[in-house]
Design an enzyme around this catalytic site. Structure first.
Site, short mmCIF file in Angstrom:
data_model
loop_
_atom_site.label_atom_id
_atom_site.label_comp_id
_atom_site.label_asym_id
_atom_site.label_seq_id
_atom_site.Cartn_x
_atom_site.Cartn_y
_atom_site.Cartn_z
N LYS A 41 0.85 -1.21 0.00
CA LYS A 41 0.00 0.00 0.00
C LYS A 41 0.88 1.25 0.00
CE LYS A 41 -0.58 -0.25 4.99
NZ LYS A 41 -1.05 0.65 6.01
N ARG A 58 -9.76 0.82 15.67
CA ARG A 58 -9.68 1.60 14.45
C ARG A 58 -10.69 1.03 13.45
NH1 ARG A 58 -4.02 1.95 11.17
NH2 ARG A 58 -4.63 -0.20 10.70
N TYR A 80 15.70 30.46 5.47
CA TYR A 80 14.49 31.14 5.95
C TYR A 80 14.52 31.26 7.48
CZ TYR A 80 12.25 30.60 1.37
OH TYR A 80 11.94 30.67 0.05
N MET A 82 11.51 24.51 0.15
CA MET A 82 10.67 23.64 -0.69
C MET A 82 11.52 22.72 -1.60
SD MET A 82 7.64 24.73 -3.31
CE MET A 82 6.71 25.65 -2.12
C1 LIG Z 1 -4.04 -3.91 8.47
C2 LIG Z 1 -2.56 -3.85 8.25
N1 LIG Z 1 -1.88 -4.99 8.17
C3 LIG Z 1 -0.53 -4.99 7.98
C4 LIG Z 1 0.17 -3.81 7.88
C5 LIG Z 1 1.67 -3.84 7.73
O1 LIG Z 1 2.25 -3.37 8.92
P1 LIG Z 1 3.81 -3.12 9.07
O2 LIG Z 1 4.17 -2.10 8.06
O3 LIG Z 1 3.96 -2.59 10.45
O4 LIG Z 1 4.49 -4.43 8.84
C6 LIG Z 1 -0.51 -2.59 7.98
C7 LIG Z 1 0.24 -1.32 7.90
O5 LIG Z 1 -0.07 -0.31 8.41
C8 LIG Z 1 -1.92 -2.60 8.16
O6 LIG Z 1 -2.62 -1.47 8.27
#
Ligand SMILES: Cc1ncc(COP(=O)(O)O)c(C=O)c1O
Length: 358
Positions: free
Chosen positions: A35, A131, A253, A301
């Site tokens: 992701k 969550r 800056y 920047m």
């Molecule tokens: C639901 C879920 N599973 C697995 C992971 C992977 O976690 P990590 O990057 O700590 O290994 C994440 C990452 O945020 C997650 O949100």
């Protein structure tokens, strides 16, 4: 000559880290979490590098899965947030994705899909992070009510709040609570992220979801953990200008850095628009000509300024490592009061990712 600001992605380190983490759990299956553009490394890059060792991939949202499909990645993809709208159920089916469903609305959307075009789903349980996920007290009833939507591919999943901290007892609390309900449901389970895979052996089960550890992230608060994780990204740029300034002169800056002696300042072609954190304080290390130099003045920047008074022969065009093998991303994150996850994922699209094999 174009700007020399690049994120070098080390393919061999990615492969090593994934294999080393997966090897900790030989009776589990492991998937790489790709992701957020594979934590900034480029999801297509990473999926191509890992596709022969990771039999599935996980993303947060369906668009990330479709981008992988468009690039020819064929492994099943787990969508960790499930569907955000009813139409995503069909999209998941069409793209061979498995939706992790965390609330009843999502299951009702799935119920509306024609039976022959329903994607497989996992069910997520809230074991204490609060969550996402069905309440532990509800999950049995949910699994019963929606039994017709579950399949041989269904997995019961949860996520830890504190798995990177070996001494935190809450992980054990979450795990015991989760096991109690999961055992009754009789599906395979998925609990461990990469820190849990390292720190909590009892959390390794059917599917481990390996994220930050694959990307060279810090997975443990213990020095005793016997696993070598390599840095997978070198963020580098080059010197654009070098100048001498007198004692008492301010730099950048707000003039937040003032020379206490005659000093040599190099300007480097990377800034917060590239994802180098503006929160980095004076003194944040970088590497030039094999030596550490230090941030002097606010991050702008497109540029930073560094104190190279102690380094001979610094010239325009010299390479500067912002993080990588010599300056760890964790060290820079600490100077910016944040974590390595944030630094990796914030590298902007302006920075080309260059994949390198050894
Ligand atoms: C639901 C879920 N599973 C697995 C992971 C992977 O976690 P990590 O990057 O700590 O290994 C994440 C990452 O945020 C997650 O949100």
């Amino acid at each position: 000559m174009s700007r020399q600001t690049q994120a070098i992605i080390h393919a061999d380190a990615l492969l090593h880290n994934f294999k080393a983490l997966a090897a900790l759990a030989p009776t589990s299956q492991s998937m790489a979490v790709v992701k957020a553009d594979a934590y900034g490394h480029g999801a297509v890059n990473v999926a191509r590098i890992l596709q022969h060792v990771s039999s599935r991939f996980a993303v947060a949202i369906i668009e990330e899965a479709i981008a992988l499909r468009d690039a020819g990645i064929t492994a099943p993809i787990i969508v960790l947030e499930g569907a955000h709208q009813v139409k995503e159920c069909k999209m998941a089916y069409q793209n061979n994705c498995i939706l992790v469903m965390h609330c009843q609305e999502q299951l009702d959307w799935l119920d509306k899909c024609p039976e022959d075009s329903r994607p497989h789903v996992w069910l997520k349980v809230d074991s204490g992070m609060h969550r996402l996920g069905f309440a532990m007290s509800d999950i049995e009833a949910i699994a019963k009510k929606y039994r017709h939507l579950l399949s041989e591919q269904t997995v019961i999943a949860t996520h830890f709040a504190c798995a990177d901290d070996v001494d935190n007892r809450f992980t054990g609390t979450q795990l015991r609570a989760f096991k109690q309900v999961a055992d009754k449901l009789g599906f395979p389970t998925s609990v461990a992220n990469s820190p849990a895979t390292v720190n909590f052996p009892e959390s390794r089960n059917a599917w481990n979801r390996l994220g930050v550890g694959v990307y060279g992230g810090a997975v443990s608060t213990s020095n005793d953990v016997d696993i070598e994780i390599y840095s997978t990204m070198t963020l580098r740029s080059s010197v654009l200008a070098v100048r001498n300034i007198a004692a008492g002169e301010g730099v950048g800056y707000g003039q937040t850095w003032v020379a206490d002696k005659p000093s040599k300042i190099a300007t480097v072609g990377i800034g917060y628009a590239d994802g180098y954190p503006r929160h980095c304080k004076n003194g944040t290390p970088v590497m030039v000509r094999g030596k550490r130099a230090y941030l002097a003045g606010r991050v702008s920047m497109d540029m930073i300024t560094i104190d190279v008074t102690h380094i001979d022969n610094v010239n325009v065009g010299d390479e500067v490592e912002l993080w990588g093998q010599n300056v760890s991303i964790q060290e820079v994150a600490a100077w910016a009061d944040t974590i390595d996850y944030e630094l990796m994922t914030r590298i902007s699209q302006r920075v080309p990712r260059i994949v390198k094999y050894l």
